[in-house]
Design a protein around this motif. Sequence first.
Motif, PDB file in Angstrom:
ATOM      1  N   ASP A 113       0.856  -1.188   0.000  1.00  0.00           N
ATOM      2  CA  ASP A 113       0.000   0.000   0.000  1.00  0.00           C
ATOM      3  C   ASP A 113       0.887   1.230   0.000  1.00  0.00           C
ATOM      4  O   ASP A 113       1.829   1.327   0.791  1.00  0.00           O
ATOM      5  CB  ASP A 113      -0.902   0.024   1.240  1.00  0.00           C
ATOM      6  CG  ASP A 113      -1.922  -1.107   1.229  1.00  0.00           C
ATOM      7  OD1 ASP A 113      -2.432  -1.421   0.130  1.00  0.00           O
ATOM      8  OD2 ASP A 113      -2.194  -1.664   2.305  1.00  0.00           O
ATOM      9  N   TRP A 114       0.581   2.186  -0.855  1.00  0.00           N
ATOM     10  CA  TRP A 114       1.378   3.414  -0.961  1.00  0.00           C
ATOM     11  C   TRP A 114       0.531   4.595  -0.533  1.00  0.00           C
ATOM     12  O   TRP A 114      -0.675   4.611  -0.722  1.00  0.00           O
ATOM     13  CB  TRP A 114       1.868   3.645  -2.399  1.00  0.00           C
ATOM     14  CG  TRP A 114       2.777   2.561  -2.871  1.00  0.00           C
ATOM     15  CD1 TRP A 114       2.471   1.542  -3.724  1.00  0.00           C
ATOM     16  CD2 TRP A 114       4.138   2.368  -2.496  1.00  0.00           C
ATOM     17  NE1 TRP A 114       3.560   0.732  -3.904  1.00  0.00           N
ATOM     18  CE2 TRP A 114       4.595   1.221  -3.169  1.00  0.00           C
ATOM     19  CE3 TRP A 114       5.013   3.044  -1.658  1.00  0.00           C
ATOM     20  CZ2 TRP A 114       5.881   0.733  -3.029  1.00  0.00           C
ATOM     21  CZ3 TRP A 114       6.302   2.563  -1.530  1.00  0.00           C
ATOM     22  CH2 TRP A 114       6.726   1.426  -2.207  1.00  0.00           C
ATOM     23  N   GLN A 115       1.186   5.574   0.026  1.00  0.00           N
ATOM     24  CA  GLN A 115       0.505   6.800   0.420  1.00  0.00           C
ATOM     25  C   GLN A 115       1.368   7.979   0.009  1.00  0.00           C
ATOM     26  O   GLN A 115       2.571   7.990   0.253  1.00  0.00           O
ATOM     27  CB  GLN A 115       0.293   6.820   1.933  1.00  0.00           C
ATOM     28  CG  GLN A 115      -0.365   8.086   2.415  1.00  0.00           C
ATOM     29  CD  GLN A 115      -0.562   8.070   3.933  1.00  0.00           C
ATOM     30  OE1 GLN A 115      -0.206   7.122   4.610  1.00  0.00           O
ATOM     31  NE2 GLN A 115      -1.124   9.141   4.445  1.00  0.00           N
TER      32      GLN A 115
END
Length: 188
Positions: A113-115
Amino acid sequence: IWSDIESQRDMGFVRIITEEELNAEVPENLKISRVAIVPQTDRRGRIILNLSSEVELPAYRPKGKRRKVTPRHPSVNETTVPAADQSGVEALGSARPAILKFMFETDCEWEIDWQKVDLSDGFWRMIVAHGEEYNFVVQMPHRPGDLVTHFVIPGALQMGWKNSPAYFCGATEIVRELIRRLLALSLT
């Protein structure tokens, strides 16, 4: 530029003084940079500094002196001694390949998951040691109707100074390694 700097002043990160006030307290370590804006699509422009520009201020007459003095200040780049450890600076520009390598080396069954985090406000959080503020003075552009020149005296630094600490530059590598270690722990 003025709106951004005034908001930084209101948060206590900088103070704004006039040319007369600056001339009254000129320290030996005074370095002045000019400021400009780089336009960006669909957002406010990014403020940048010209660290290679020599600054010449209008002549003034110091109290008790007969002759006018024309203050000249060398560019920040001319008067800055490079840090001995350049490893952090050498890491600039390597974030994308490091992220791609991390993704490639991650088990394909894991979910990544990237933010996106906008760190631009955090760049004003590196506190300047007392007495060192005059190494980082910024000359503000004139607003319509301004009769005096204004200068910014920072209590905290923006990103981009020649001798920024390595933690700015090495943050991507450190976070990548921490994530790798956390993922390894979750498998055991």
